[in-house]
Write a protein that holds these residues in place. Structure first.
Motif, PDB file in Angstrom:
ATOM      1  N   GLU A 132      -2.526  -0.384  -0.964  1.00 51.72           N
ATOM      2  CA  GLU A 132      -2.957   0.710  -1.830  1.00 51.72           C
ATOM      3  C   GLU A 132      -1.780   1.618  -2.167  1.00 51.72           C
ATOM      4  OE1 GLU A 132      -6.064   1.144  -3.107  1.00 51.72           O
ATOM      5  OE2 GLU A 132      -6.549  -0.778  -2.183  1.00 51.72           O
ATOM      6  N   THR A 133      -1.709   2.084  -3.406  1.00 54.22           N
ATOM      7  CA  THR A 133      -0.653   3.004  -3.824  1.00 54.22           C
ATOM      8  C   THR A 133      -0.917   4.372  -3.234  1.00 54.22           C
ATOM      9  OG1 THR A 133      -0.314   1.795  -5.875  1.00 54.22           O
ATOM     10  CG2 THR A 133       0.509   4.059  -5.802  1.00 54.22           C
ATOM     11  N   ILE A 134       0.024   4.897  -2.468  1.00 57.97           N
ATOM     12  CA  ILE A 134      -0.093   6.199  -1.822  1.00 57.97           C
ATOM     13  C   ILE A 134       0.822   7.224  -2.485  1.00 57.97           C
ATOM     14  CG2 ILE A 134       0.182   7.449   0.357  1.00 57.97           C
ATOM     15  CD1 ILE A 134      -2.102   5.401   0.354  1.00 57.97           C
ATOM     16  N   ALA A 187      -2.489  -1.786   3.533  1.00 55.77           N
ATOM     17  CA  ALA A 187      -3.561  -2.461   2.793  1.00 55.77           C
ATOM     18  C   ALA A 187      -3.168  -2.744   1.345  1.00 55.77           C
ATOM     19  CB  ALA A 187      -4.824  -1.606   2.826  1.00 55.77           C
ATOM     20  N   LEU A 236       3.423   1.827  -0.981  1.00 59.12           N
ATOM     21  CA  LEU A 236       2.155   1.185  -0.647  1.00 59.12           C
ATOM     22  C   LEU A 236       1.894   1.275   0.852  1.00 59.12           C
ATOM     23  CD1 LEU A 236       2.829  -2.078  -2.700  1.00 59.12           C
ATOM     24  CD2 LEU A 236       1.522  -0.103  -3.445  1.00 59.12           C
ATOM     25  N   ASP A 237       0.629   1.430   1.227  1.00 60.42           N
ATOM     26  CA  ASP A 237       0.281   1.393   2.646  1.00 60.42           C
ATOM     27  C   ASP A 237       0.112  -0.068   3.076  1.00 60.42           C
ATOM     28  OD1 ASP A 237      -2.182   0.636   1.643  1.00 60.42           O
ATOM     29  OD2 ASP A 237      -3.250   2.412   2.348  1.00 60.42           O
TER      30      ASP A 237
END
Length: 105
Positions: free
Chosen positions: A33-35, A31, A28-29
């Motif tokens: 969000e899944t990267i 924020a 996750l980043d």
């Protein structure tokens, strides 16, 4: 410019040797969000002299999981987006490959 460092968390698990084992790690980043993902492939089931390449997931065998052969020492896939960017024998090696792919190495 180096890629931002991801925060890794355990995703799906499976039972093994009395405690759950990770089948997936999610990067996750900042924020949330899944990267990237690191996923363990599950190969055929071996029982005595037989090998099963399909496993029923319900009692009526309407849902079946196919299990292909896994190249020796490459049970973990490193994925960025929908693309596989590397294979590894251990999850941490696959994490490093995913991070290297994000950094453009």
């Amino acid at each position: 410019m180096p890629a931002p460092r991801l925060h890794w968390t355990r995703g799906r698990t499976e039972d093994g040797a009395g405690r759950p084992r990770a089948r997936e790690w999610i990067g996750l980043d900042d924020a949330g969000e899944t990267i990237a993902r690191v996923v363990r492939l599950r190969g055929p089931i071996r029982f005595t002299w037989r090998e099963y390449r399909a496993v029923a997931l319900d009692e009526q065998a309407k849902v079946v999981e196919l299990r292909p052969d896994i190249p020796r020492g490459a049970a973990w896939l490193a994925c960025v987006g929908g693309q596989v960017v590397g294979r590894a024998a251990l999850p941490l090696q696959a994490v490093r490959r995913a991070e290297a792919a994000l950094a453009g190495e």
